[in-house]
Design a protein around this motif. Structure first.
Motif, PDB file in Angstrom:
ATOM      1  N   UNK A 578       0.879  -1.312   0.143  1.00  0.00           N
ATOM      2  CA  UNK A 578      -0.068  -0.011   0.022  1.00  0.00           C
ATOM      3  C   UNK A 578       0.900   1.234  -0.154  1.00  0.00           C
ATOM      4  N   UNK A 579       1.807   1.220   1.059  1.00  0.00           N
ATOM      5  CA  UNK A 579       2.702   2.505   0.915  1.00  0.00           C
ATOM      6  C   UNK A 579       3.599   2.565  -0.528  1.00  0.00           C
ATOM      7  N   UNK A 580       3.816   1.553  -1.019  1.00  0.00           N
ATOM      8  CA  UNK A 580       4.590   1.632  -2.183  1.00  0.00           C
ATOM      9  C   UNK A 580       3.755   2.028  -3.412  1.00  0.00           C
ATOM     10  N   UNK A 581       2.212   1.455  -3.459  1.00  0.00           N
ATOM     11  CA  UNK A 581       1.223   1.869  -4.767  1.00  0.00           C
ATOM     12  C   UNK A 581       0.898   3.519  -4.494  1.00  0.00           C
ATOM     13  N   UNK A 582       0.972   4.012  -3.319  1.00  0.00           N
ATOM     14  CA  UNK A 582       0.469   5.380  -3.072  1.00  0.00           C
ATOM     15  C   UNK A 582       1.453   6.317  -2.938  1.00  0.00           C
ATOM     16  N   UNK A 583       2.773   5.763  -2.966  1.00  0.00           N
ATOM     17  CA  UNK A 583       3.694   6.890  -3.083  1.00  0.00           C
ATOM     18  C   UNK A 583       4.391   7.338  -1.887  1.00  0.00           C
ATOM     19  N   UNK A 584       3.896   6.852  -0.709  1.00  0.00           N
ATOM     20  CA  UNK A 584       4.263   6.892   0.556  1.00  0.00           C
ATOM     21  C   UNK A 584       5.922   6.807   0.758  1.00  0.00           C
ATOM     22  N   UNK A 585       6.332   5.850   0.429  1.00  0.00           N
ATOM     23  CA  UNK A 585       7.882   5.334   0.292  1.00  0.00           C
ATOM     24  C   UNK A 585       8.682   6.670  -0.258  1.00  0.00           C
ATOM     25  N   UNK A 586       8.334   7.137  -1.320  1.00  0.00           N
ATOM     26  CA  UNK A 586       9.133   8.214  -1.933  1.00  0.00           C
ATOM     27  C   UNK A 586       9.068   9.549  -0.926  1.00  0.00           C
ATOM     28  N   UNK A 587       8.439   9.492  -0.039  1.00  0.00           N
ATOM     29  CA  UNK A 587       8.285  10.501   1.061  1.00  0.00           C
ATOM     30  C   UNK A 587       9.253  10.298   2.034  1.00  0.00           C
ATOM     31  N   UNK A 588      10.250   9.351   1.816  1.00  0.00           N
ATOM     32  CA  UNK A 588      11.210   9.064   3.169  1.00  0.00           C
ATOM     33  C   UNK A 588      10.561   8.198   4.419  1.00  0.00           C
ATOM     34  N   UNK A 589       9.547   7.699   4.101  1.00  0.00           N
ATOM     35  CA  UNK A 589       8.803   7.012   5.110  1.00  0.00           C
ATOM     36  C   UNK A 589       9.742   5.884   5.724  1.00  0.00           C
ATOM     37  N   UNK A 590       9.814   5.892   7.074  1.00  0.00           N
ATOM     38  CA  UNK A 590      10.459   4.801   7.878  1.00  0.00           C
ATOM     39  C   UNK A 590       9.352   3.965   8.304  1.00  0.00           C
TER      40      UNK A 590
END
Length: 641
Positions: A578-590
């Motif tokens: 879900x985080x990958x599909x919604x672009x949250x990973x690109x925001x530097x998510x830990x």
């Protein structure tokens, strides 16, 4: 009792080769000593008792007659193997059964050469023994495959699939049917024993083979009449027609506690040139121990107990067990909902459905050890408008995965799955752990997967499942007692795919699924003590995810951790996707995921297993602190990355 136990003959037997040096007249005494040693050992450790007591004489006879370990002995399920372990070099460790670092409660290949095939699920023995026998036949090596299978395990289709293919092994395959409940043939007696010795002899087998060859040369009507007369006579005398039709020479029934009958029959079977052969042995579960013989379940599974009185050590009173909370709630709701019905696969008490069976017998179905049938049967009920609950242990539901996919999910039928023993299970070890159900169910379209944090949540989820008529739904819950919360008088219908916040913070977010919630809250307290404000969420659903809640937590906290009692591929993997599909990973998510390690964990106390797995409060704190010290950010999957 252990200190004064006198076992002079057993003391001379370390491996079966020692046993074979004894005179036949000594075997009765050896069996008696073996039975007493088994009772004394299980009194210390707890475990499966009745099944092992029922096969003491059979165990002695098999190892005496056959050349184990060259002849491969496969015990079906394996919970009757304690006497076998004592005779095969493991007596010194027998009082470590089912303990951390001790002997497994089942057969295990890595434990002994006398355990050629590991088993803790039923109905696999004939297939495995057939494999051993055929391999030796192809390689022109000596050695038979010997399967000991209980009458309960014969209710599973896999046993008959193997028997249908057994002719490939010829005389290299011996199947011993351990009939310890209701005999499928006339009662055991002198005449039956005499007939069994006769029909297992080389002369009789040769005569029958000659008769078959002669029949082939006779006109068809006469030959057919001869065959039917033979089948009729044998069917009336010994009940072996079914097995004969599957290509076996049937021998039995014989008294499984009478060594004077067992030894000569097994010797004839060993030396037979024809095969495969099925030996029907009638035994008594719990044999030789009065408390077990008197008990309704014949002391199938016991806690530690006093050997003299048979009184088991009772655990201190505590919260109700999850299985009983489920069973009671389902039974209660069935009083006003005539569409509710319950199905289990030979585990009515283990799944908590024994109460339902008493209250609603016309809507309760124990299908035997037949999980595949149970699931498709439930699908048929659902297709006709019923509200079926299929209550099966997580580890056993694995056996019906094809049916879950094709017969339930593709057709989007509202079958309710009550998945008991989810997560780690303590003394039963890797074979019974419910490690994979979230991973194998949450990947299926149409499926809803819930996991309660406590017994009150289980009440709500049972009610929610009843009212979910739009497709399949599963609720997974662990073995053992609940947390002690008060059970609700009136259950709530939960909104599908919606979690809840149970503790509010702003720096660290812990996303919990299932009964790790208590450890998550303890970890939050420890983190708060370190100045780290922590939110704890109970997601409730592995599928569908509460995407709104997860997005909010991942974007408003510096570090997020998921925790679950399941293998990789479950909740954490879905949150990462879900985080990958919604672009949250690109925001530097830990984001860190905590789940069971990629190993099969051996038996131990559940709390120690979870500590070893890195799924306790201490591990959560460590995971959070490491993530905060990780300067590069991004996604690192792993409990202690």
């Amino acid at each position: 009792m252990v200190d004064i136990l006198q076992t002079p003959l057993l003391d001379t037997v370390n491996i079966p080769a020692d046993l074979r040096t004894l005179a036949p007249t000594q075997l009765r005494q050896l069996a008696d000593e073996l039975r007493q040693e088994t009772i004394a050992a299980v009194g210390v450790t707890g475990g499966h008792l009745g099944s092992g007591l029922g096969v003491v004489e059979l165990t002695v006879a098999i190892h005496y007659v056959f050349d184990t370990p060259n002849d491969k002995l496969v015990w079906d399920v394996g919970h009757q193997c304690y006497p076998h372990k004592i005779l095969t070099g493991r007596r010194e460790r027998i009082r470590t059964l089912r303990m951390g670092g001790g002997l497994s409660g089942f057969t295990k290949r890595s434990e002994s050469e006398y355990d050629p095939f590991g088993a803790a699920h039923s109905s696999t023995s004939i297939s495995a023994a057939l494999g051993f026998g055929v391999a030796n036949k192809i390689a022109d090596k000596p050695g038979k495959g010997i399967a000991v299978i209980g009458d309960g395990a014969m209710s599973a289709g896999m046993a008959y699939e193997a028997m249908n293919n057994a002719a490939q092994a010829g005389n290299r395959l011996v199947v011993i049917l351990n009939d310890n409940d209701m005999s499928i043939a006339p009662p055991v007696g002198g005449l039956s024993a005499y007939l069994s010795r006769i029909v297992s002899s080389r002369e009789f087998l040769g005569l029958r083979d000659l008769a078959k060859r002669v029949a082939k040369k006779l006109p068809r009507p006469i030959a057919a009449g001869m065959r039917k007369t033979d089948e009729f006579a044998r069917g009336m005398a010994m009940g072996g027609t079914l097995f004969e039709e599957l290509g076996f020479y049937y021998v039995g029934p014989i008294d499984g506690h009478n060594l004077d009958q067992l030894i000569p029959v097994l010797e004839n079977v060993r030396d037979a040139e024809e095969g495969p052969i099925l030996v029907h042995v009638v035994t008594k579960k719990g044999k030789g121990y009065a408390p077990a013989e008197a008990a309704a379940d014949k002391y199938h599974g016991v806690q530690k107990f006093d050997v003299i009185s048979g009184v088991q050590t009772k655990a201190p009173p505590g919260p109700p067990q999850y299985q009983n909370v489920f069973g009671a709630q389902l039974s209660k709701e069935a009083e006003t909902d005539p569409l509710i019905c319950a199905i289990t696969a030979a585990m009515p008490s283990g799944t908590g459905l024994d109460a339902f069976a008493k209250a609603h017998p016309e809507r309760f179905f124990d299908v035997g050890i037949a999980e595949q049938h149970a699931v498709t049967f439930a699908a048929g009920l659902a297709a006709q408008g019923m509200r079926p609950f299929c209550a099966i242990y997580s580890t056993f539901l694995q056996r019906a995965y094809d049916q879950v996919v094709h017969d339930v999910c593709i057709q989007n039928l509202p079958v309710r799955f009550a998945i008991d023993r989810a997560g780690l299970v303590g003394a039963d070890g890797a074979t019974h752990a419910g490690s994979f159900d979230v991973a194998y169910l949450a990947t299926l379209p149409n499926m809803v997967v819930m996991a309660p944090a406590d017994e009150a949540e289980l009440v709500h989820m049972t009610h929610t499942a009843i009212l979910h008529d739009s497709g399949p739904i599963a609720v997974r819950y662990p073995r053992g007692n609940g947390t002690g919360v008060e059970l609700p008088e009136t259950p709530e219908q939960l909104e599908i795919g919606k979690g809840r916040i149970v503790r509010q913070g702003h720096k660290v977010a812990i996303l919990s699924l299932g009964t790790r919630l208590g450890e998550a809250l303890r970890a939050a307290e420890a983190l708060e003590a370190k100045g780290l404000s922590t939110t704890v969420a109970d997601l409730r659903f592995a599928k569908p995810l509460d995407e709104e809640l997860i997005r909010k937590l991942l974007t408003t906290h510096e570090v997020a951790v998921t925790i679950e009692e399941g293998a990789v591929g479950g909740l954490g993997a879905h949150v990462l996707t879900f985080a990958s599909d919604t672009g949250l990973i690109d925001a530097g998510l830990k984001l860190r995921t905590m789940r069971l390690p990629d190993i099969f964990q051996d038996q131990d106390k559940p709390e120690l297993q979870y500590a070893q797995a890195g799924l306790d409060a201490e591990a959560i704190v460590e995971t959070v602190l490491k993530a905060l010290r990780h300067n590069s950010g991004g996604v690192v999957e792993g409990a202690r990355a």
